[in-house]
Enzyme design. Structure first.
Site, mmCIF file in Angstrom:
data_model
loop_
_atom_site.group_PDB
_atom_site.id
_atom_site.type_symbol
_atom_site.label_atom_id
_atom_site.label_comp_id
_atom_site.label_asym_id
_atom_site.label_seq_id
_atom_site.Cartn_x
_atom_site.Cartn_y
_atom_site.Cartn_z
ATOM 1 N N HIS A 168 0.835 -1.203 0.000
ATOM 2 C CA HIS A 168 0.000 0.000 0.000
ATOM 3 C C HIS A 168 0.876 1.262 0.000
ATOM 4 C CE1 HIS A 168 -3.664 2.331 1.310
ATOM 5 N NE2 HIS A 168 -2.733 3.117 1.826
ATOM 6 N N GLU A 169 1.843 1.312 0.879
ATOM 7 C CA GLU A 169 2.696 2.509 0.967
ATOM 8 C C GLU A 169 3.565 2.654 -0.280
ATOM 9 O OE1 GLU A 169 1.892 4.601 3.068
ATOM 10 O OE2 GLU A 169 0.759 3.342 4.449
ATOM 11 N N HIS A 172 1.584 4.265 -2.973
ATOM 12 C CA HIS A 172 1.537 5.724 -2.844
ATOM 13 C C HIS A 172 2.790 6.339 -3.482
ATOM 14 C CE1 HIS A 172 -2.061 6.291 -0.585
ATOM 15 N NE2 HIS A 172 -1.632 5.800 0.560
ATOM 16 N N HIS A 178 -5.735 7.001 -2.674
ATOM 17 C CA HIS A 178 -6.683 6.035 -2.117
ATOM 18 C C HIS A 178 -7.850 5.845 -3.078
ATOM 19 C CE1 HIS A 178 -4.837 7.191 1.923
ATOM 20 N NE2 HIS A 178 -4.489 5.948 1.655
ATOM 21 N N TYR A 224 -9.842 2.185 1.510
ATOM 22 C CA TYR A 224 -10.045 2.191 2.958
ATOM 23 C C TYR A 224 -11.031 1.095 3.377
ATOM 24 C CZ TYR A 224 -8.144 6.794 4.349
ATOM 25 O OH TYR A 224 -7.371 7.863 4.666
HETATM 26 ZN ZN LIG Z 1 -2.704 5.156 2.177
#
Ligand SMILES: [Zn+2]
Length: 268
Positions: A168-169, A172, A178, A224
């Site tokens: 996930h990071e 980014h 997101h 999320y």
């Molecule tokens: Zn995030």
């Protein structure tokens, strides 16, 4: 209601725990992929929980506030990592000495998942100007896209060393926002503003995203969980529509479309 100081403290602690573990009940049907994961908290909760103590300025829970430009412009070429003549997107990185060799292996495994499915290649930094510095800071967070120079990708040893969070990071850092902030998200999820602390509402603002002609992806690792930032214990901050039972907030690893988008964005 009148309470003794210690009772108040206890209540505060309990409230804190509720905030910290809002998704235990929906985390999953024993789908933990790794034996060391101690409970069923989902990835979003884990990231947000790990980040409670950080003093970095974070957007949407785990995005470092850009110092030089608006994150929304990050889809321009200048925020992407460059492709080398060999056809690979070589991303130099350094890893903090604070990580044990076992922890390094975990991070390495997260990076290798990109090697096996995309043209992204993480390579130990020699003297390149732009690079990712993987550090054990106070939470799980990353800058959005390539910022220029050294950019921190924080994976706190206590709360962030899970395969899904690492991916996930990294996503980014590749430039992905997101999923639920997509420009077209209102067709796919309902944001329940009444369950969200007004001071945290900005975490749910839509972004002018480049969706790369790919469908809204409930199963994205960038989505999320449904109670992220909820101040009403157990109540949804995000509800999928029209089918409220669709799973969101998975943390196993990149989805089909997560991988496809990297390949599209970087022309793999
Ligand atoms: Zn995030």
């Amino acid at each position: 209601m009148k309470m003794t100081p210690s009772a108040s403290l206890l209540l505060l602690l309990l409230l804190g725990l509720c905030q910290a573990h809002p998704l235990q009940e929906e985390g999953g049907q024993g789908e933990e992929e790794e034996e060391e994961v101690p409970d069923t908290m989902d990835m979003t909760s884990r990231i947000l929980t790990s980040n409670n103590a950080t003093d970095e300025m974070l957007l949407e829970g785990d995005l470092l506030a850009p110092k030089t430009r608006n994150a929304m412009t990050c889809w321009s070429q200048s925020c992407l990592w460059r492709k080398a003549s060999n056809g690979y997107v070589m991303i130099p990185f350094t890893m903090s000495g604070a990580f044990t060799s076992w922890e390094r292996q975990k991070i390495d495994r997260g990076m290798k998942a990109f090697h096996s499915s995309t043209c992204i290649r993480f390579v130990p930094r020699q003297n390149e100007y732009d690079y990712i510095s993987v550090e054990n800071r106070g939470g799980c967070f990353s800058a959005l896209g390539r910022t220029g120079g050294r950019q921190v990708l924080s994976l706190n040893k206590q709360g962030c060393l899970y395969h899904g969070i690492i991916q996930h990071e990294i996503n980014h850092a590749l430039g992905f926002q997101h999923e639920q902030t997509r420009s077209d998200r209102d067709y796919y999820v309902r944001i329940n503003w009444q369950n969200i602390d007004p001071n945290m509402a900005y975490n749910f603002y839509k972004k002018n995203t480049n969706n790369l002609n790919t469908p809204y992806d409930y199963s994205s690792i960038m989505h999320y969980g449904r109670t992220a930032f909820s101040i009403q214990h157990g109540r949804d901050s995000i509800t999928p529509i029209p089918n409220a039972n669709v799973q969101i907030g998975q943390r196993q690893g990149m989805s089909y479309w997560d991988i496809m988008r990297i390949n599209l964005l970087y022309g793999c």
